[in-house]
Motif scaffolding. Structure first.
Motif, PDB file in Angstrom:
ATOM      1  N   ILE A  92      45.609  36.643  45.335  1.00  0.00           N
ATOM      2  CA  ILE A  92      45.012  37.846  45.924  1.00  0.00           C
ATOM      3  C   ILE A  92      44.710  38.864  44.828  1.00  0.00           C
ATOM      4  N   ASP A  93      45.642  39.037  43.905  1.00  0.00           N
ATOM      5  CA  ASP A  93      45.422  39.979  42.798  1.00  0.00           C
ATOM      6  C   ASP A  93      44.211  39.566  41.962  1.00  0.00           C
ATOM      7  N   ALA A  94      44.080  38.290  41.692  1.00  0.00           N
ATOM      8  CA  ALA A  94      42.941  37.811  40.900  1.00  0.00           C
ATOM      9  C   ALA A  94      41.623  38.050  41.642  1.00  0.00           C
ATOM     10  N   MET A  95      41.604  37.779  42.923  1.00  0.00           N
ATOM     11  CA  MET A  95      40.378  37.996  43.708  1.00  0.00           C
ATOM     12  C   MET A  95      40.039  39.490  43.763  1.00  0.00           C
ATOM     13  N   ARG A  96      41.054  40.311  43.934  1.00  0.00           N
ATOM     14  CA  ARG A  96      40.830  41.758  43.997  1.00  0.00           C
ATOM     15  C   ARG A  96      40.244  42.255  42.670  1.00  0.00           C
ATOM     16  N   ALA A  97      40.765  41.747  41.553  1.00  0.00           N
ATOM     17  CA  ALA A  97      40.252  42.146  40.240  1.00  0.00           C
ATOM     18  C   ALA A  97      38.783  41.754  40.078  1.00  0.00           C
ATOM     19  N   VAL A  98      38.425  40.588  40.574  1.00  0.00           N
ATOM     20  CA  VAL A  98      37.024  40.138  40.490  1.00  0.00           C
ATOM     21  C   VAL A  98      36.120  41.095  41.257  1.00  0.00           C
ATOM     22  N   ILE A  99      36.525  41.454  42.452  1.00  0.00           N
ATOM     23  CA  ILE A  99      35.663  42.294  43.285  1.00  0.00           C
ATOM     24  C   ILE A  99      35.645  43.737  42.790  1.00  0.00           C
ATOM     25  N   ARG A 100      36.777  44.259  42.408  1.00  0.00           N
ATOM     26  CA  ARG A 100      36.793  45.639  41.895  1.00  0.00           C
ATOM     27  C   ARG A 100      35.954  45.777  40.629  1.00  0.00           C
ATOM     28  N   GLY A 101      36.034  44.770  39.770  1.00  0.00           N
ATOM     29  CA  GLY A 101      35.275  44.805  38.532  1.00  0.00           C
ATOM     30  C   GLY A 101      33.865  44.273  38.669  1.00  0.00           C
ATOM     31  N   ARG A 102      33.502  43.855  39.872  1.00  0.00           N
ATOM     32  CA  ARG A 102      32.172  43.249  40.103  1.00  0.00           C
ATOM     33  C   ARG A 102      31.911  42.165  39.054  1.00  0.00           C
ATOM     34  N   VAL A 103      32.893  41.297  38.895  1.00  0.00           N
ATOM     35  CA  VAL A 103      32.809  40.225  37.915  1.00  0.00           C
ATOM     36  C   VAL A 103      32.020  39.074  38.539  1.00  0.00           C
ATOM     37  N   SER A 104      30.726  39.105  38.337  1.00  0.00           N
ATOM     38  CA  SER A 104      29.882  38.066  38.913  1.00  0.00           C
ATOM     39  C   SER A 104      29.694  36.932  37.911  1.00  0.00           C
ATOM     40  N   GLY A 105      29.112  35.861  38.380  1.00  0.00           N
ATOM     41  CA  GLY A 105      28.928  34.687  37.529  1.00  0.00           C
ATOM     42  C   GLY A 105      30.286  34.158  37.071  1.00  0.00           C
ATOM     43  N   ASP A 106      30.317  33.603  35.870  1.00  0.00           N
ATOM     44  CA  ASP A 106      31.610  33.108  35.380  1.00  0.00           C
ATOM     45  C   ASP A 106      32.471  34.234  34.822  1.00  0.00           C
ATOM     46  N   ASP A 111      37.326  29.878  54.248  1.00  0.00           N
ATOM     47  CA  ASP A 111      36.059  30.593  54.448  1.00  0.00           C
ATOM     48  C   ASP A 111      35.556  31.205  53.144  1.00  0.00           C
ATOM     49  N   MET A 112      36.461  31.784  52.391  1.00  0.00           N
ATOM     50  CA  MET A 112      36.071  32.469  51.162  1.00  0.00           C
ATOM     51  C   MET A 112      35.583  31.514  50.087  1.00  0.00           C
ATOM     52  N   LYS A 113      36.169  30.333  50.031  1.00  0.00           N
ATOM     53  CA  LYS A 113      35.767  29.413  48.963  1.00  0.00           C
ATOM     54  C   LYS A 113      34.341  28.929  49.151  1.00  0.00           C
ATOM     55  N   GLY A 114      33.851  28.981  50.361  1.00  0.00           N
ATOM     56  CA  GLY A 114      32.482  28.563  50.602  1.00  0.00           C
ATOM     57  C   GLY A 114      31.456  29.666  50.400  1.00  0.00           C
ATOM     58  N   PRO A 125      30.512  42.182  47.994  1.00  0.00           N
ATOM     59  CA  PRO A 125      31.779  42.771  47.533  1.00  0.00           C
ATOM     60  C   PRO A 125      32.486  43.592  48.615  1.00  0.00           C
ATOM     61  N   ASP A 126      31.738  44.371  49.379  1.00  0.00           N
ATOM     62  CA  ASP A 126      32.371  45.149  50.453  1.00  0.00           C
ATOM     63  C   ASP A 126      32.892  44.232  51.542  1.00  0.00           C
ATOM     64  N   TRP A 127      32.103  43.251  51.843  1.00  0.00           N
ATOM     65  CA  TRP A 127      32.464  42.309  52.902  1.00  0.00           C
ATOM     66  C   TRP A 127      33.722  41.531  52.533  1.00  0.00           C
ATOM     67  N   VAL A 128      33.763  41.003  51.306  1.00  0.00           N
ATOM     68  CA  VAL A 128      34.914  40.195  50.912  1.00  0.00           C
ATOM     69  C   VAL A 128      36.145  41.068  50.677  1.00  0.00           C
ATOM     70  N   SER A 129      35.940  42.347  50.372  1.00  0.00           N
ATOM     71  CA  SER A 129      37.097  43.241  50.229  1.00  0.00           C
ATOM     72  C   SER A 129      37.888  43.314  51.530  1.00  0.00           C
ATOM     73  N   GLY A 130      37.184  43.265  52.639  1.00  0.00           N
ATOM     74  CA  GLY A 130      37.864  43.242  53.934  1.00  0.00           C
ATOM     75  C   GLY A 130      38.720  42.001  54.106  1.00  0.00           C
ATOM     76  N   LEU A 131      38.193  40.868  53.646  1.00  0.00           N
ATOM     77  CA  LEU A 131      38.967  39.625  53.738  1.00  0.00           C
ATOM     78  C   LEU A 131      40.178  39.668  52.805  1.00  0.00           C
TER      79      LEU A 131
END
Length: 165
Positions: free
Chosen positions: A130-144, A88-91, A51-57
């Motif tokens: 970008i907003d959707a990805m940010r929401a996933v990482i901020r909420g730590r929405v793992s899995g589906d 890169d992120m999709k992989g 999560p920290d790593w992808v937040s940079g991306l």
């Protein structure tokens, strides 16, 4: 004028990788339990840091999006940069337990891949991703992501429908 004889050379390269595995030796390949455990621990550690790593991306994607808004004449370059980051992120997302990042990055990659259309609505599509990805990482929405993951996916799909015209 006499024909010169044709010289043909055949090269047979040794497959060193195959030799290093059990491929030629007929033996069975095996990995020690310690090596498997070490690999699993390394992967778990990387998953914790993801999560920290992808937040940079995501911040870099946001920066490129801002450039798209501020300097429309440079949109082509920005779209290319966004496309490379999305690739890169999709992989990575699925590997570290965040398949929604993979799905959203794959969608973003598709929107920035083959188009020569750099219109404002496509810039808005980038922002929605970008907003959707940010929401996933901020909420730590793992899995589906369960219900939250479904709402995020539906929200992104609504934005795609809205801005794809």
């Amino acid at each position: 004028m006499a024909n010169k004889p044709v010289i043909v050379r055949f090269y047979r390269f040794q497959n060193r990788l195959r030799e290093k595995t059990a491929g030629l030796g007929g033996g069975q390949a095996s990995i020690s339990e310690e090596a498997l455990e070490a690999a699993q621990q390394a992967l778990s550690k990387m998953s914790e840091d993801y999560p920290d790593w992808v937040s940079g991306l995501i911040a870099k994607l946001q920066e490129q999006h801002g450039r798209c808004v501020d300097t429309p004449e440079d949109r082509r370059d920005c779209f290319e940069a966004i496309n490379h980051m999305a690739h890169d992120m999709k992989g990575q997302g699925g590997t570290f337990g965040y398949p929604l990042i993979t799905a959203f990055a794959d969608s973003l990659y598709g929107f920035t891949s083959s188009s020569s259309d750099y219109a404002d609505n496509r810039v808005e599509l980038i922002k929605s991703h970008i907003d959707a990805m940010r929401a996933v990482i901020r909420g730590r929405v793992s899995g589906d992501g369960g219900e939250i993951g479904k709402k995020l996916t539906d929200s992104l799909n609504d934005a795609i429908e809205k801005y794809s015209t």
